[in-house]
Design an enzyme around this catalytic site. Structure first.
Site, PDB file in Angstrom:
ATOM      1  N   ASP A   3       0.815  -1.225   0.000  1.00 33.69           N
ATOM      2  CA  ASP A   3       0.000   0.000   0.000  1.00 33.69           C
ATOM      3  C   ASP A   3       0.844   1.269   0.000  1.00 33.69           C
ATOM      4  OD1 ASP A   3      -2.384  -1.636   0.334  1.00 33.69           O
ATOM      5  OD2 ASP A   3      -1.821  -1.822   2.437  1.00 33.69           O
ATOM      6  N   GLY A  36      -3.797  -4.320  -4.672  1.00 38.12           N
ATOM      7  CA  GLY A  36      -4.642  -3.263  -5.201  1.00 38.12           C
ATOM      8  C   GLY A  36      -3.853  -1.999  -5.462  1.00 38.12           C
TER       9      GLY A  36
END
Length: 498
Positions: A86, A113
């Protein structure tokens, strides 16, 4: 709450590490004086570098710095995470992609992600498709080391296409990559339930179970979709194994039949995307084309080098590039490590510089620290220099990208976790493998002054407040690796080249 009334303790502090079950810190707790409303950074005007280059002399100068920096990158370069994921790797990959012919993913799956923005400021959340997809001339490769959930991949492609991003002929999926099935996700959840209080904190996207299938050699690869006559038999073995292992997993012939029919349709659609990517990538290298490797997760989640067992199931460090794409170590050039100006992690596991309670909550709110893949709140803490140096040793980074410096704006004081010691005061010279040591160690902090001003619109390093420059340069001094990129906001142009 009046945020302006909060501040940091002014002295260097030693804080014992909390256990992964969240027992309270002993000793003095640093308190944050939080920044300006962080929504300001979301309102930065997002324009492309081309459009910006003619708008002002300061931006023209920035564009020159950008071209010099990007143009000097080696033929095969990589962007890897330095913490627990992240960090903002997707944004840097998106920016660098215009200088490369190919952007490739080498490991992980839909648990990675990456949030990126196009030149109009539209947000895209990617999970399997490499972040270079927004650059029209870039070929995106999903390498053999990736585990591919086809329903998720097609959903992602459909989302891109519906927003005007063409994927036809621009995405290749390795025929050696392993397929991740819905049942892998079900097994992931069942496994976490079994672990109870010792759960890993996975995304429950089936990554671990899929890699387990791969390692015990009964996995199904993308190339098996070309042989649907034997596909049924292989899938039956996988599903039968899961049913034998987990009482909560219900398996029937109807389930098998439905899944086989579903994957026949997937096979037809995926056909044009399938390629021998080992050959494609090595041919590109021989033709002097430029390749950028996009890492998923980060080094502190590496199956070998991370905080095991609270790690991912692949190798998101430099070694995973070679095994995940089938390229030789000698062709690797510049590796850029991406690190936040503070530290976050999602899920369970040790976190030496974590801020618990109100302080961590406030930093989380300022940084919008919620997972791209799961939406889970991230645990937040100060930048851990010991862990960062450890990651730099493992990967041999040529430079760093320090992201989210703007989130620290308006802090009266900022702390850096510069060293570890045992409770008895014995120094710890490296990042420990032993979880019992990690749970009990003390972190020694160095306190630096804050700058208390919005930096989200700054694009030249010299224009940063002196305290912000001091923070950047102190991190460079402590780690021994230059910081060439500094993120000051989420937008595509919110980047300073140093």
């Amino acid at each position: 709450m009046n945020l302006s009334s909060l501040r940091l303790d002014s002295s260097v502090v030693s804080v014992p590490q909390r256990s992964c079950n969240g027992r309270k810190i002993r000793g003095e707790k640093p308190i944050l004086h939080l920044p300006y409303d962080s929504r300001i950074s979301r309102n930065v005007l997002e324009v492309s570098v081309k459009a910006a280059s003619s708008s002002s002399s300061s931006v023209v100068e920035q564009t020159g710095d950008e071209l010099d920096r990007l143009g000097s990158l080696s033929q095969v370069s990589g962007v890897l995470g330095c913490q627990w994921g992240d960090e903002g790797k997707g944004k840097l990959v998106d920016i660098l992609a215009k200088q490369f012919n190919i952007v490739a993913r080498c490991q992980g799956g839909a648990n990675a992600g990456h949030t990126i923005y196009n030149s109009e400021g539209k947000k895209f959340a990617l999970h399997l498709v490499p972040s270079g997809i927004l650059n029209e001339e870039t070929l995106c490769v999903i390498g053999n080391g990736v585990v591919v959930h086809l329903p998720g991949l097609f959903e992602e492609i459909d989302g891109l296409e519906s927003n005007g991003v063409s994927c036809k002929g621009r995405i290749l999926v390795s025929d050696r990559a392993h397929l991740l099935f819905d049942f892998h996700q079900a097994v992931d959840g069942l496994r976490e339930s079994e672990l109870a209080k010792s759960f890993i904190g996975t995304t429950k996207r089936g990554i671990g179970p899929c890699y387990s299938s791969k390692m015990i050699r009964n996995g199904i690869r993308v190339s098996d979709l070309r042989h649907m006559d034997t596909f049924r038999y292989k899938l039956d073995l996988l599903l039968s194994d899961a049913a034998l292992r987990f009482e909560g997993f219900n398996y029937s012939n109807d389930m098998l039949r439905e899944e086989v029919e579903r994957y026949k349709r997937f096979a037809d659609r995926l056909g044009p995307f399938i390629a021998d990517t080992v050959h494609v990538v090595n041919e590109a290298i021989a033709q002097k084309k430029k390749i950028l490797v996009e890492g998923g997760q980060a080094t502190m989640l590496d199956i070998d080098f991370g905080t095991y067992p609270f790690v991912t199931s692949s190798s998101p460090s430099a070694g995973g590039i070679c095994t995940g794409l089938g390229i030789a170590p000698r062709v690797l050039g510049d590796l850029i490590g991406v690190v936040k100006a503070y530290t976050t992690r999602v899920g369970s596991g040790p976190f030496p510089t974590e801020l618990l309670g109100e302080a961590g909550d406030l930093l989380r709110s300022a940084g919008h620290e919620f997972g791209t893949t799961t939406g889970r709140p991230r645990r937040c803490g100060w930048l851990d220099i010991v862990a960062l140096k450890y990651c730099c040793q493992i990967n041999g980074f040529s430079s760093l990208n320090l992201t989210k410096l703007d989130v620290l704006s308006s802090l009266q004081e900022i702390q850096l976790g510069v060293s570890y010691k045992k409770i008895d005061g014995t120094p710890i010279k490296s990042f420990p493998a032993d979880l019992s040591v990690l749970k009990q160690l003390q972190v020694e902090y160095e306190v630096l002054p804050g700058w208390q001003s919005d930096i989200s619109s700054i694009r030249n390093y010299e224009e940063l407040p002196p305290a912000a420059r001091r923070y950047v340069e102190r991190v460079e001094e402590l780690v021994g690796v230059p910081i060439h990129y500094i993120g000051v906001g989420p937008g595509r142009d919110a980047l300073i080249y140093k």
